[in-house]
Write an enzyme that holds these catalytic residues in place. Structure first.
Site, PDB file in Angstrom:
ATOM      1  N   ALA A  50       0.851  -1.192   0.000  1.00 41.57           N
ATOM      2  CA  ALA A  50       0.000   0.000   0.000  1.00 41.57           C
ATOM      3  C   ALA A  50       0.882   1.236   0.000  1.00 41.57           C
ATOM      4  CB  ALA A  50      -0.910   0.020   1.230  1.00 41.57           C
ATOM      5  N   MET A  52       0.626   3.759   1.845  1.00 41.78           N
ATOM      6  CA  MET A  52       0.851   4.267   3.199  1.00 41.78           C
ATOM      7  C   MET A  52       1.892   3.475   3.983  1.00 41.78           C
ATOM      8  SD  MET A  52      -2.501   2.970   5.295  1.00 41.78           S
ATOM      9  CE  MET A  52      -1.862   3.171   6.931  1.00 41.78           C
ATOM     10  N   TYR A  53       2.300   2.309   3.483  1.00 39.95           N
ATOM     11  CA  TYR A  53       3.262   1.471   4.212  1.00 39.95           C
ATOM     12  C   TYR A  53       4.658   2.056   4.097  1.00 39.95           C
ATOM     13  CZ  TYR A  53      -0.312  -2.263   4.066  1.00 39.95           C
ATOM     14  OH  TYR A  53      -1.445  -3.012   4.186  1.00 39.95           O
ATOM     15  N   ALA A  54       5.460   1.986   5.070  1.00 37.56           N
ATOM     16  CA  ALA A  54       5.606   1.013   6.135  1.00 37.56           C
ATOM     17  C   ALA A  54       4.719   1.367   7.336  1.00 37.56           C
ATOM     18  CB  ALA A  54       7.067   0.942   6.575  1.00 37.56           C
ATOM     19  N   GLY A  63       5.386   5.360   1.719  1.00 42.07           N
ATOM     20  CA  GLY A  63       5.806   4.859   0.413  1.00 42.07           C
ATOM     21  C   GLY A  63       7.047   3.985   0.433  1.00 42.07           C
TER      22      GLY A  63
END
Length: 131
Positions: A50, A52-54, A63
């Site tokens: 995604a 929004m990850y980590a 990112g």
């Protein structure tokens, strides 16, 4: 490994999906690449990430997981062996798209374009809304 069709498509995905939300925070890039190789060698072809990850989500790592996966794609040349799922972030993260959380054409196109750049690929197999 067992495989199933992805929805109403002809795409075969492994019943095990590799979640990657720890890449770039809890796992180093080297560890992440080892996990990706290990999974693929054992028949896992479905990778989930995604924008929004980590996790936990924070501005400094926004990112990062997609970047780690993109570096692996570039290094391994195995993009074509993977069914890749990623997501647009939902509300609550003010540093993403200047706090604009509407799922509208502008936001979705911007999120997709940025994910494609970080992932170093020209396609995403499954795109989702992350709430």
């Amino acid at each position: 490994m067992e495989y199933r069709k992805l929805g109403n498509t002809d795409i075969d995905v492994s019943v095990i999906c590799l979640g990657t939300m720890s890449y770039g925070e809890q796992n180093t890039e080297k560890e992440a690449h080892e996990q990706l190789d290990y999974s693929l060698d054992r028949g896992v072809n479905f990778i989930d990430t995604a924008e929004m990850y980590a996790i936990p989500p924070k501005k400094e790592t926004y990112g990062k997981t997609e970047e780690v996966i993109g570096n692996w794609f570039e290094k391994s040349k195995k993009r074509s062996e993977v069914i890749l799922a990623t997501k647009i972030a939902g509300p609550g993260l003010s540093w993403i798209r200047n706090g604009e959380y509407q799922y509208n054409k502008k936001s979705i196109l911007e999120a997709v374009d940025n994910s494609l750049k970080r992932l170093k690929t020209d396609y995403i197999d499954l795109y989702q809304l992350h709430w």
